[in-house]
Design an enzyme around this catalytic site. Structure first.
Site, PDB file in Angstrom:
ATOM      1  N   ASP A 238      10.582 -34.110 -45.711  1.00 46.93           N
ATOM      2  CA  ASP A 238      10.858 -33.455 -46.982  1.00 46.93           C
ATOM      3  C   ASP A 238      10.128 -32.107 -47.011  1.00 46.93           C
ATOM      4  O   ASP A 238      10.183 -31.357 -46.040  1.00 46.93           O
ATOM      5  CB  ASP A 238      10.455 -34.369 -48.147  1.00 46.93           C
ATOM      6  CG  ASP A 238      11.040 -33.926 -49.481  1.00 46.93           C
ATOM      7  OD1 ASP A 238      12.204 -34.257 -49.762  1.00 46.93           O
ATOM      8  OD2 ASP A 238      10.335 -33.235 -50.228  1.00 46.93           O
ATOM      9  N   TYR A 391       9.831 -26.155 -56.426  1.00 46.78           N
ATOM     10  CA  TYR A 391      11.212 -25.816 -56.075  1.00 46.78           C
ATOM     11  C   TYR A 391      11.553 -24.396 -56.533  1.00 46.78           C
ATOM     12  O   TYR A 391      12.181 -23.633 -55.801  1.00 46.78           O
ATOM     13  CB  TYR A 391      12.181 -26.822 -56.704  1.00 46.78           C
ATOM     14  CG  TYR A 391      12.204 -28.148 -55.993  1.00 46.78           C
ATOM     15  CD1 TYR A 391      13.206 -28.456 -55.084  1.00 46.78           C
ATOM     16  CD2 TYR A 391      11.200 -29.088 -56.218  1.00 46.78           C
ATOM     17  CE1 TYR A 391      13.222 -29.668 -54.417  1.00 46.78           C
ATOM     18  CE2 TYR A 391      11.204 -30.304 -55.547  1.00 46.78           C
ATOM     19  CZ  TYR A 391      12.210 -30.580 -54.653  1.00 46.78           C
ATOM     20  OH  TYR A 391      12.214 -31.782 -53.983  1.00 46.78           O
ATOM     21  N   HIS A 448      15.143 -41.336 -45.864  1.00 47.20           N
ATOM     22  CA  HIS A 448      14.379 -40.123 -46.133  1.00 47.20           C
ATOM     23  C   HIS A 448      12.871 -40.347 -46.128  1.00 47.20           C
ATOM     24  O   HIS A 448      12.116 -39.483 -45.680  1.00 47.20           O
ATOM     25  CB  HIS A 448      14.814 -39.564 -47.490  1.00 47.20           C
ATOM     26  CG  HIS A 448      14.227 -38.238 -47.827  1.00 47.20           C
ATOM     27  ND1 HIS A 448      14.587 -37.075 -47.189  1.00 47.20           N
ATOM     28  CD2 HIS A 448      13.287 -37.887 -48.742  1.00 47.20           C
ATOM     29  CE1 HIS A 448      13.905 -36.058 -47.702  1.00 47.20           C
ATOM     30  NE2 HIS A 448      13.107 -36.521 -48.643  1.00 47.20           N
TER      31      HIS A 448
END
Length: 472
Positions: A238, A391, A448
């Site tokens: 990630d 982000y 993930h």
């Protein structure tokens, strides 16, 4: 001969179509050669730079002291959690929707009941504190990290390794893999450092705009230097995969090897374009294996698997990349809202098929106590908003023009491709960025959250990669 026989069996129209495709590939090949020549002109490292993310002005000198840290709680903190849980308002789910609309509220009530009546935060804190934890101030931020040294074993070689988490995870993702890396009977073991990304969990959040993966990479290099390491291995998934990649681009002389379980690449270049168009039918032209074809195209085709699915699953990214404080306000105030928001990712990103299940398949790979411990790290530190801001800091500028996206990675690299990762990147695509691939593994299962889901598989692959680099 087999390929020639296959060609002769085609009717004239099919042969003509194949000839056109072959000509297109030839042209694409020439253009791709030009593209690779251009790649060779790219810079081989990115500037280190500097920064100050603390409150107020930067002082003349930084306090480089490293001090111990332990997770703590209070009865008042726990009672406040219970009061908020008890006031939760639920919305009934639509019939037969599973997790297709997000976290199913029928199952959410079960999770919340366990949280309220069975989950023991004080017990989980004791588990969190079983590994040595520390903080140190870097660029104005108190950076939290776990530092685990292996027990002394005669003849065993010990190498430093940094593990970096992502969103919506935390250092707790590594608690199942840490003993496999540090307390191994193998000839090789690791001294492991697991930092919390600033703004996540127990690391202080930046007070100024602009803290992105490049800043995190620089801060983590400074951390390793402060701990006395001049050469070390890196592993990440990630955001951790991007941060550790930036670390390798920034100071390659310090990075002995880079191991990733989430691969990123830009769908650019004529070779990639043609491989998308006809790679399913002529995989050997593009270096695709049968497993690449299965993972890229499946039974639904490339567009469905790689574009439409990504669009379905990246709504959170657009919200957090534009207005994180608006969305974050609600989940920072409601523990149940926070749990639903985060745990939906642990369901879907483990396996897209979990969206069809009423319980989201959460307890197939995780225990509720483990999942809720990760939630509590976000809740008790109030770090969900600052984690979401990460982000925006990385997406606020045109990310394609960022220097790190135009810089190759030249350190020894190991890539572990898990079958249920959000997106598959074949080795032939990965070479565009990673120029020194020592190992590329098709992992048999997992998604993930590799360290959390399949710690043994990840540990084994990492160990084998490091042995190749060290020639052991």
């Amino acid at each position: 001969p087999t390929r020639l026989q296959a060609l002769s069996s085609l009717d004239p129209t099919q042969q003509q179509q194949l000839l056109v495709a072959g000509s297109a590939v030839a042209v694409g090949g020439l253009l791709t050669c030009y593209y690779w020549v251009y790649q060779g002109t790219k810079t081989k490292r990115i500037p280190i730079g500097d920064g100050w993310w603390g409150a107020g002005e930067k002082p003349q000198s930084e306090d480089e002291k490293v001090f111990p840290f332990q997770v703590q709680t209070s009865d008042e903190e726990i009672q406040d959690l219970y009061d908020r849980i008890d006031r939760t308002r639920y919305t009934e789910p639509l019939k037969d929707t599973g997790f297709q609309y997000g976290f199913n509220s029928t199952y959410l009530k079960k999770v919340v009941s366990h949280w309220r009546h069975q989950f023991n935060w004080k017990k989980q804190i004791a588990i969190l504190n079983k590994y040595p934890q520390f903080k140190t101030n870097i660029e104005g931020l108190d950076v939290h990290f776990i530092h685990v040294r292996p027990p002394h074993r005669e003849g065993q070689r010990v190498l430093p390794l940094m593990l970096v988490h992502g969103w919506p995870g935390s250092v707790y993702e590594f608690y199942r893999i840490l003993p496999l890396l540090t307390d191994s009977l193998d000839s090789l073991a690791f001294e492991v450092i697991c930092p919390s990304i600033p703004g996540y969990g127990f690391s202080e959040a930046p007070h100024k705009q602009g803290f992105d993966t490049l800043a995190a990479a620089r801060v983590f290099h400074k951390l390793m230097e402060r701990l006395g390491f001049s050469g070390y291995y890196l592993q990440g998934g990630d955001w951790g995969s991007i941060i550790t990649t930036n670390m390798a681009q920034m100071k390659p002389e310090c990075v002995k090897g880079l191991h990733l379980n989430m691969l990123t690449n830009k769908l650019r270049g004529f070779g990639v374009l043609f491989s998308i168009l006809i790679g399913r039918y002529l995989p050997w032209l593009f270096g695709f294996t049968r497993e690449d074809v299965r993972r890229l195209f499946g039974s639904v085709g490339f567009m469905e698997r790689n574009f439409y699915e990504i669009i379905r699953e990246t709504g959170y990214l657009h919200i957090q990349g534009t207005k994180p404080d608006s969305a974050g306000c609600g989940v920072n105030d409601s523990p149940v809202g926070l749990a639903a928001y985060i745990l939906e990712k642990f369901s879907t990103w483990t396996d897209f098929n979990n969206r069809d299940l009423e319980d989201g398949g959460l307890e197939r790979k995780f225990t509720l106590d483990d999942l809720l411990t990760n939630i509590m790290i976000y809740w008790t530190t109030g770090s969900i908003v600052s984690s979401m801001r990460f982000y925006k800091e990385n997406l606020k500028t045109n990310i394609d023009n960022r220097l790190d996206n135009n810089t190759g990675v030249y350190v020894p690299t190991g890539l572990a491709a898990f079958p249920n990762e959000v997106r598959h990147v074949p080795q032939s695509w990965a070479r565009d960025r990673f120029r020194n691939i020592y190992s590329y593994s098709y992992m048999p299962r997992g998604g993930h959250f590799a360290a959390f889901e399949e710690p043994q598989l990840l540990a084994d692959d990492l160990l084998q990669f490091v042995k190749k680099v060290e020639k052991l």
